[in-house]
Motif scaffolding. Structure first.
Motif, PDB file in Angstrom:
ATOM      1  N   LEU A   9     -13.846 -35.948 211.111  1.00  0.00           N
ATOM      2  CA  LEU A   9     -14.804 -35.920 210.007  1.00  0.00           C
ATOM      3  C   LEU A   9     -15.724 -37.119 210.103  1.00  0.00           C
ATOM      4  O   LEU A   9     -15.399 -38.128 210.744  1.00  0.00           O
ATOM      5  CB  LEU A   9     -14.096 -35.897 208.653  1.00  0.00           C
ATOM      6  CG  LEU A   9     -13.460 -37.186 208.116  1.00  0.00           C
ATOM      7  CD1 LEU A   9     -13.234 -37.046 206.609  1.00  0.00           C
ATOM      8  CD2 LEU A   9     -12.147 -37.481 208.812  1.00  0.00           C
ATOM      9  N   ALA A  10     -16.889 -37.004 209.470  1.00  0.00           N
ATOM     10  CA  ALA A  10     -17.834 -38.108 209.457  1.00  0.00           C
ATOM     11  C   ALA A  10     -17.352 -39.166 208.472  1.00  0.00           C
ATOM     12  O   ALA A  10     -16.803 -38.839 207.417  1.00  0.00           O
ATOM     13  CB  ALA A  10     -19.219 -37.603 209.053  1.00  0.00           C
ATOM     14  N   PRO A  11     -17.544 -40.453 208.790  1.00  0.00           N
ATOM     15  CA  PRO A  11     -17.119 -41.522 207.871  1.00  0.00           C
ATOM     16  C   PRO A  11     -17.679 -41.360 206.459  1.00  0.00           C
ATOM     17  O   PRO A  11     -17.037 -41.776 205.486  1.00  0.00           O
ATOM     18  CB  PRO A  11     -17.656 -42.789 208.552  1.00  0.00           C
ATOM     19  CG  PRO A  11     -17.691 -42.451 210.008  1.00  0.00           C
ATOM     20  CD  PRO A  11     -18.077 -41.001 210.060  1.00  0.00           C
ATOM     21  N   ALA A  12     -18.858 -40.758 206.336  1.00  0.00           N
ATOM     22  CA  ALA A  12     -19.478 -40.582 205.018  1.00  0.00           C
ATOM     23  C   ALA A  12     -18.654 -39.690 204.096  1.00  0.00           C
ATOM     24  O   ALA A  12     -18.834 -39.733 202.870  1.00  0.00           O
ATOM     25  CB  ALA A  12     -20.883 -40.006 205.181  1.00  0.00           C
ATOM     26  N   HIS A  13     -17.743 -38.894 204.671  1.00  0.00           N
ATOM     27  CA  HIS A  13     -16.952 -37.950 203.862  1.00  0.00           C
ATOM     28  C   HIS A  13     -15.552 -38.466 203.536  1.00  0.00           C
ATOM     29  O   HIS A  13     -14.776 -37.761 202.900  1.00  0.00           O
ATOM     30  CB  HIS A  13     -16.853 -36.608 204.584  1.00  0.00           C
ATOM     31  CG  HIS A  13     -18.178 -35.926 204.779  1.00  0.00           C
ATOM     32  ND1 HIS A  13     -18.969 -35.522 203.735  1.00  0.00           N
ATOM     33  CD2 HIS A  13     -18.847 -35.596 205.916  1.00  0.00           C
ATOM     34  CE1 HIS A  13     -20.075 -34.958 204.205  1.00  0.00           C
ATOM     35  NE2 HIS A  13     -20.024 -35.003 205.519  1.00  0.00           N
ATOM     36  N   THR A  14     -15.221 -39.688 203.949  1.00  0.00           N
ATOM     37  CA  THR A  14     -13.855 -40.171 203.740  1.00  0.00           C
ATOM     38  C   THR A  14     -13.539 -40.404 202.259  1.00  0.00           C
ATOM     39  O   THR A  14     -12.419 -40.143 201.813  1.00  0.00           O
ATOM     40  CB  THR A  14     -13.601 -41.466 204.533  1.00  0.00           C
ATOM     41  OG1 THR A  14     -14.594 -42.434 204.179  1.00  0.00           O
ATOM     42  CG2 THR A  14     -13.672 -41.208 206.030  1.00  0.00           C
TER      43      THR A  14
END
Length: 516
Positions: A9-14
């Protein structure tokens, strides 16, 4: 055996992931956070890597745990590997302790866990990870360790960022992992994670070893397929489809060099083999329509990119390098190359999409749970137990009959030749699937003649496809009209010259007997 589903997943979605209601609903307690440093070891000759094994010492706080992973593989995003762990005193592995845990029958045990190997191992790369861990109990009672890892894999001054989820099955059904991931994807964009941290580390190691030279292709061809005459049809279906899926996932173009042309080619080959397998078994084990449609979608996206790769590469490079007057094939090649790069990017985006991830997960669940049985009658389930050898013989005869019928008309028009090529390709894939039943010696001559014929028909098809792509290119680049027209004419002449060779190869194939 460790069983886990790995997703990226992209870090922005953590942040959204950490607060997701699914985790709150199923968590047995608040998440735990760990800072972990892992050091991976191998010999200078990469003996562990060559034996499909990985050796790591991970430090968490003041505790050191060594882990050896070996065997297993990845299917449908599900990683299954043998794993052995023990505590060690410090950063150095204790191979003698691991040797005691590994079964004596393991073929690689004496090679990589010997005292001599212990003297040769050295650190080759490291990981620095911040881990958040939830213990989950799912609706069906399955217990799962849910992990969010963020950090880096490092070798020297090279590093690659890590942001991934691992769902490790502690007890219960692996099907629950797929169900949970699909539910999570309703809100969080995820994609399949094929490469382990160790694989990413070895990639960094090899890049450094090349001293900043061009990276070699990481494309992987299909592995040998092992079948037995004692198998029943359902067992063969699982083995053949599993082999094809392994090739597709090993060449995932969204999880490697995004411009690796050969990697895209091998992913396309894997998808073609997979769809050929679906057709082969359709009469007794049909793929659900919704899955078939999604496989057609991704095949078209990758196939279109591959067509432009072939045009910009081998097809146009085979044309004369020197031209006079207004003819500028270099400009044509450059225009085709730019379009190929754009199409390749589009294919990578498709493979990195939630849509493709959902396909992989849904198909992986269908295979793992043998879900085809759910809607079958007793008679249909009984057909799954028919002897493989008889089924293989019947299907190869059917393939050969269809190919000969189409081949009689292949010189009438391009469409008929195309249909013959498709039949030859399917005949080749099916024969290769069943080659293990007949032995290499029995099938060598037949496959050689068939492969040469299919390759020749493929070259003629490349020319036909190239003509359509060049026509499309001409509409976008009118100043290159004369040069493109020259290229199309040259390729058309090559196609005419290839007709006689095709007739010779057709006769050689017809003279062969089916493998016995």
């Amino acid at each position: 055996m460790e069983t886990e589903l790995k997703l990226l997943l992209a870090p922005a979605h953590t942040k959204a992931l950490i607060k997701h209601p699914l985790l709150a609903r199923h968590a047995l307690a608040a998440p735990r956070t760990k800072d972990q440093t892992g050091v991976y070891f191998d010999t200078a000759g990469h003996d562990f890597r060559k034996n499909d094994a990985g050796l790591r010492v991970r430090r968490t706080g003041g505790e050191f745990i060594q882990t050896l992973k070996a065997g297993g593989g990845v299917s449908g995003g599900l990683h299954q590997r043998n794993e052995w762990e023990s505590q060690v005193a410090g950063e150095q592995p204790d191979l003698a302790a691991l040797r005691e845990m590994v079964p004596a029958g393991a073929a690689w045990r004496d090679e990589i866990l010997s005292p001599a190997a212990a003297a040769r191992i050295r650190p080759i790369f490291a990981t620095h990870i911040k881990r958040m861990l939830w213990d989950l109990k799912l609706d069906d009672g399955s217990e799962v360790e849910f992990v969010l890892d963020q950090g880096t894999v490092e070798h020297g001054d090279r590093n690659v960022a890590i942001c991934e989820i691992e769902l490790e099955l502690k007890s219960g059904s692996a099907l629950a992992l797929f169900d949970f991931a699909l539910a999570l994807m309703q809100d969080i964009p995820l994609r399949i994670g094929i490469q382990s941290k160790a694989q990413r580390g070895y990639t960094l190691y090899h890049l450094a070893a090349r001293d900043d030279g061009p990276a070699p292709s990481s494309a992987i061809k299909a592995k040998p397929l092992h079948l037995s005459r004692k198998m029943v049809l359902e067992q063969a279906f699982a083995a053949i489809v599993g082999n094809c899926v392994e090739q597709v996932q090993a060449n995932d173009i969204a999880d490697g060099d995004p411009q690796d042309v050969e990697r895209l080619h091998q992913m396309r080959v894997g998808l073609r083999r997979l769809r050929s397998a679906f057709t082969l078994f359709h009469g007794v084990l049909p793929l659900p329509r919704e899955l078939a449609e999604e496989f057609e979608w991704i095949s078209q996206r990758i196939g279109a990119a591959r067509d432009w790769d072939v045009l910009a590469g081998s097809t146009l490079e085979a044309l004369p390098q020197q031209q006079a007057g207004a003819i500028n094939l270099k400009a044509v090649r450059e225009a085709a190359r730019k379009q190929a790069v754009a199409m390749h990017k589009g294919a990578v985006e498709a493979v990195a999409s939630v849509r493709y991830t959902a396909l992989v997960l849904r198909f992986g669940r269908w295979m793992l749970g043998a879900q085809w049985r759910a809607e079958m009658s007793a008679e249909q389930r009984e057909a799954l137990s028919q002897p493989l050898a008889r089924f293989a013989r019947e299907m190869l005869r059917h393939d050969e009959k269809r190919m000969k019928k189409r081949g009689r008309k292949m010189e009438e028009d391009p469409r008929s030749r195309h249909r013959t090529r498709i039949a030859a390709k399917k005949m080749r894939y099916d024969t290769e699937f069943f080659q293990a039943l007949y032995g290499e010696k029995s099938s060598r001559a037949y496959l050689k003649a068939l492969s040469r014929l299919q390759d020749q028909l493929g070259r003629l098809n490349d020319i036909s496809v190239a003509d359509g792509l060049l026509e499309e290119l001409q509409k976008k680049h009118s100043p290159l009209a004369a040069s493109i027209a020259y290229a199309r004419g040259f390729l058309a002449a090559q196609a005419d010259d290839g007709e006689e060779k095709t007739r010779r190869l057709w006769k050689k194939w017809k003279a062969q007997e089916l493998p016995q």
